[in-house]
Enzyme design. Structure first.
Site, PDB file in Angstrom:
ATOM      1  N   LEU A  26       0.864  -1.173   0.000  1.00 54.23           N
ATOM      2  CA  LEU A  26       0.000   0.000   0.000  1.00 54.23           C
ATOM      3  C   LEU A  26       0.905   1.229   0.000  1.00 54.23           C
ATOM      4  CD1 LEU A  26      -2.856  -0.616   2.630  1.00 54.23           C
ATOM      5  CD2 LEU A  26      -3.144  -0.184   0.193  1.00 54.23           C
ATOM      6  N   ASP A  27       0.542   2.260  -0.755  1.00 51.03           N
ATOM      7  CA  ASP A  27       1.305   3.499  -0.720  1.00 51.03           C
ATOM      8  C   ASP A  27       1.348   4.035   0.703  1.00 51.03           C
ATOM      9  OD1 ASP A  27       1.497   3.250  -3.419  1.00 51.03           O
ATOM     10  OD2 ASP A  27       0.175   4.918  -3.912  1.00 51.03           O
TER      11      ASP A  27
END
Length: 339
Positions: A67-68
């Site tokens: 996930l960013d």
């Protein structure tokens, strides 16, 4: 003078003061299972993984797709035997809740980037629904620079933050559904949508494409992953809550290694066949052919591994070791699974 020379020698050799506090390093141990973490904003997926791995003192760990740092939400973390099946979650469909800021385009397509264009927002719900419908289905997406996609071992967002643009190729993705959760028709206009999509879909790019279809431009203001295959955010624990747990409570949060495969059909084997399956031997089974099945031995839910069935033959794909199988069983259970 001798004291000075002694001090210099100690510094040069890295000698430690005898009264300096020593850090006790707790031993690692075999831990098996999946922990569903609600990743906090600002953390990389690997930062979160290493933190939880240390909390559990686990020997082996891995996550199921990044996930960013600016995204929050569901991050399944795999430990021990469960790491063998992390690819299943990586390949699974995903679900997100995204907040889209209409009327502004930014560098990088998110709220952290500088605003590069502002346009008036002249839309109604019908126009938004039509735009969402046009973006549903199969389409080609260009991976954004501000993403966790790797290039030569580094995430693209690391290049982007250094002002470097890397050449990328468009990818085919599938948007299964885009549902409007909330539309705030007052300045600044925000649109909240729930997105169900295939792996590799970039919601940041979706937000920008949506803004272009609406004629006003847009950027991603917030993103939360709510689902990954059968795993749901509702079952996840925050890092803050995990830190407040005792070690026993943290272990209790671990789900069994097969939890990421629960959407596959199950096949149960008797002890003799289970032992042969664990040795990698093919078995004839009375079961329809299938690309993916999860296989169990005796004692109910003793998970043995994953397999596929072709022409009536059960063929192993990923197998648990005898120790990993034993770790699932009650202390009193001593099954015979030898070939």
């Amino acid at each position: 003078m001798n004291a000075v020379l002694d001090a210099q020698a100690n510094a040069a050799t890295g000698a430690r003061r005898t009264d300096a506090p020593t850090r006790v390093r707790l031993p690692r141990r075999p831990v098996h299972g999946v922990l569903l973490l609600d990743k906090p904003i600002g953390w990389t997926s690997n930062d979160a993984l290493q933190k939880v791995k240390n909390l559990l003192r686990a020997e082996k760990a891995g996550h199921t797709g990044t996930l960013d740092p600016l995204a929050t939400g569901l991050l399944p973390l795999c430990f021990g035997a469960a790491t063998k099946f992390s690819q299943v979650s990586l390949e699974a469909d995903k679900a997100y809740r995204a907040t889209v800021r209409l009327g502004q385009r930014t560098e990088g397509g998110d709220r952290e980037g500088a605003v590069i264009e502002e346009r008036p927002v002249q839309v109604d719900r019908a126009l938004i629904e039509a735009a969402c419908a046009r973006l549903t289905g199969k389409l080609m997406q260009m991976p954004p620079m501000h993403s966790a996609l790797k290039h030569q071992g580094k995430a693209l967002y690391e290049y982007a933050r250094a002002g470097i643009t890397v050449e990328r190729a468009p990818r085919e993705v599938t948007l299964h559904s885009i549902d409007i959760v909330e539309w705030q028709a007052v300045t600044p206009e925000h649109l909240v949508i729930d997105v169900s999509c295939s792996k590799g879909t970039y919601i940041r790019t979706l937000a920008e494409d949506l803004g272009e279809l609406l004629g006003c431009g847009a950027h991603l203001a917030a993103l939360q992953r709510t689902g990954s295959g059968p795993a749901q955010l509702a079952d996840a624990i925050s890092l803050e809550a995990l830190l407040a747990c005792t070690e026993a409570q943290r272990e209790a949060r671990l789900l069994p290694p097969d939890v990421l495969l629960r959407h596959w059909p199950a096949l149960h084997l008797q002890a003799d066949d289970a032992g042969r399956f664990l040795s990698g031997m093919r078995r004839r089974v009375d079961h329809p052919d299938a690309n993916d099945v999860r296989v169990y031995g005796p004692h109910g839910q003793t998970f043995l591994g994953s397999a596929h069935i072709t022409a009536g033959e059960l063929i192993a794909d990923r197998l648990l070791s005898p120790l990993e199988v034993q770790a699932q069983l009650p202390v009193a259970a001593t099954p015979t699974l030898t070939p």
